[in-house]
Design a protein around this motif. Sequence first.
Motif, PDB file in Angstrom:
ATOM      1  N   THR A  65       0.868  -1.177   0.000  1.00 52.30           N
ATOM      2  CA  THR A  65       0.000   0.000   0.000  1.00 52.30           C
ATOM      3  C   THR A  65       0.901   1.222   0.000  1.00 52.30           C
ATOM      4  N   ILE A  66       0.721   2.050  -1.048  1.00 48.94           N
ATOM      5  CA  ILE A  66       1.532   3.250  -1.222  1.00 48.94           C
ATOM      6  C   ILE A  66       0.603   4.411  -1.575  1.00 48.94           C
ATOM      7  N   PRO A  67       1.052   5.660  -1.435  1.00 48.60           N
ATOM      8  CA  PRO A  67       0.191   6.788  -1.791  1.00 48.60           C
ATOM      9  C   PRO A  67       0.130   6.985  -3.310  1.00 48.60           C
ATOM     10  N   CYS A  68      -1.050   7.309  -3.792  1.00 52.77           N
ATOM     11  CA  CYS A  68      -1.240   7.630  -5.211  1.00 52.77           C
ATOM     12  C   CYS A  68      -0.569   8.977  -5.476  1.00 52.77           C
ATOM     13  N   ASP A  69       0.181   9.078  -6.558  1.00 55.00           N
ATOM     14  CA  ASP A  69       0.859  10.330  -6.902  1.00 55.00           C
ATOM     15  C   ASP A  69      -0.126  11.440  -7.270  1.00 55.00           C
ATOM     16  N   ARG A  70      -1.315  11.078  -7.709  1.00 51.98           N
ATOM     17  CA  ARG A  70      -2.283  12.064  -8.172  1.00 51.98           C
ATOM     18  C   ARG A  70      -3.169  12.579  -7.034  1.00 51.98           C
ATOM     19  N   CYS A  71      -3.799  11.677  -6.274  1.00 52.68           N
ATOM     20  CA  CYS A  71      -4.769  12.115  -5.261  1.00 52.68           C
ATOM     21  C   CYS A  71      -4.285  11.931  -3.832  1.00 52.68           C
ATOM     22  N   LEU A  72      -3.137  11.285  -3.642  1.00 55.91           N
ATOM     23  CA  LEU A  72      -2.501  11.048  -2.350  1.00 55.91           C
ATOM     24  C   LEU A  72      -3.205  10.023  -1.465  1.00 55.91           C
ATOM     25  N   ASP A  73      -4.319   9.440  -1.919  1.00 59.94           N
ATOM     26  CA  ASP A  73      -4.966   8.363  -1.174  1.00 59.94           C
ATOM     27  C   ASP A  73      -4.134   7.088  -1.323  1.00 59.94           C
ATOM     28  N   ASP A  74      -4.279   6.175  -0.369  1.00 57.83           N
ATOM     29  CA  ASP A  74      -3.584   4.903  -0.455  1.00 57.83           C
ATOM     30  C   ASP A  74      -4.095   4.086  -1.634  1.00 57.83           C
ATOM     31  N   ALA A 130      -6.131   3.488 -10.992  1.00 55.61           N
ATOM     32  CA  ALA A 130      -6.701   3.263 -12.319  1.00 55.61           C
ATOM     33  C   ALA A 130      -7.636   4.439 -12.627  1.00 55.61           C
ATOM     34  N   PRO A 131      -7.851   4.745 -13.911  1.00 57.30           N
ATOM     35  CA  PRO A 131      -8.731   5.864 -14.258  1.00 57.30           C
ATOM     36  C   PRO A 131     -10.081   5.762 -13.542  1.00 57.30           C
ATOM     37  N   GLY A 132     -10.490   6.890 -12.938  1.00 58.89           N
ATOM     38  CA  GLY A 132     -11.768   6.956 -12.246  1.00 58.89           C
ATOM     39  C   GLY A 132     -11.736   6.486 -10.802  1.00 58.89           C
ATOM     40  N   LYS A 133     -10.603   6.006 -10.322  1.00 57.61           N
ATOM     41  CA  LYS A 133     -10.523   5.468  -8.955  1.00 57.61           C
ATOM     42  C   LYS A 133      -9.927   6.456  -7.956  1.00 57.61           C
ATOM     43  N   CYS A 134      -9.412   7.604  -8.421  1.00 57.79           N
ATOM     44  CA  CYS A 134      -8.835   8.589  -7.513  1.00 57.79           C
ATOM     45  C   CYS A 134      -9.924   9.261  -6.688  1.00 57.79           C
ATOM     46  N   ALA A 137     -12.902  14.312  -4.494  1.00 56.34           N
ATOM     47  CA  ALA A 137     -12.725  15.645  -3.900  1.00 56.34           C
ATOM     48  C   ALA A 137     -11.328  16.182  -4.218  1.00 56.34           C
ATOM     49  N   MET A 138     -10.333  15.340  -4.122  1.00 55.29           N
ATOM     50  CA  MET A 138      -8.965  15.767  -4.421  1.00 55.29           C
ATOM     51  C   MET A 138      -8.815  16.075  -5.906  1.00 55.29           C
ATOM     52  N   MET A 139      -9.455  15.291  -6.764  1.00 58.80           N
ATOM     53  CA  MET A 139      -9.363  15.542  -8.207  1.00 58.80           C
ATOM     54  C   MET A 139      -9.994  16.883  -8.561  1.00 58.80           C
ATOM     55  N   LYS A 140     -11.092  17.242  -7.881  1.00 62.91           N
ATOM     56  CA  LYS A 140     -11.749  18.531  -8.129  1.00 62.91           C
ATOM     57  C   LYS A 140     -10.810  19.667  -7.725  1.00 62.91           C
TER      58      LYS A 140
END
Length: 173
Positions: A65-74, A130-134, A137-140
């Motif tokens: 489990t690592i942080p997503c580079d785009r949304c920072l969620d695990d 994966a696309p659509g999984k971020c 709220a963070m993407m907005k």
Amino acid sequence: MLEQFKIDLKSLGEGRTSLRLALDDSFFEAVKVPVVHSGRLSCEVAIDRKGDVFDLDFHTEGTVTIPCDRCLDDMEQPIVSDYHLVAKFGEDYSEDDDLITVPENEGILDTSWFICQFVELAIPLRHVHAPGKCNPAMMKLLEEHSAARSGAGDDDAPVDSRWAALSKLKNNN
């Protein structure tokens, strides 16, 4: 906790020995891997002893489990890695590329750090959901910030004179 990762090379007989090691959250806490928040992996170590030389093959498989580079969620990142090391006995401990010298009077090789490095090397440089999984709220927020930085809808804002001069040169060519 990390005792199972210490291999007593002196006690190994000639020929092949196999070990199966479990890497879980306590392993990643003990070795302090900053990128990995948690994980469940299995590491198979095949050791082939020929005299005082040991060929070690590591096959590690599972997920971290690592942080997503785009949304920072695990996010879950699958890991599969294969690495080879050679160890030999000598007077002092040293590492030269893939050759590890283990003091003969000790005879213990701690593989925890090597396995940790193998896992880190198997993590892609860019890791995103994966696309659509971020996180929506963070993407907005990211879209709003990107629009503000690009100047979208802000045509009346004053332009730095240096950029205006460069723009003139570009438009004249």
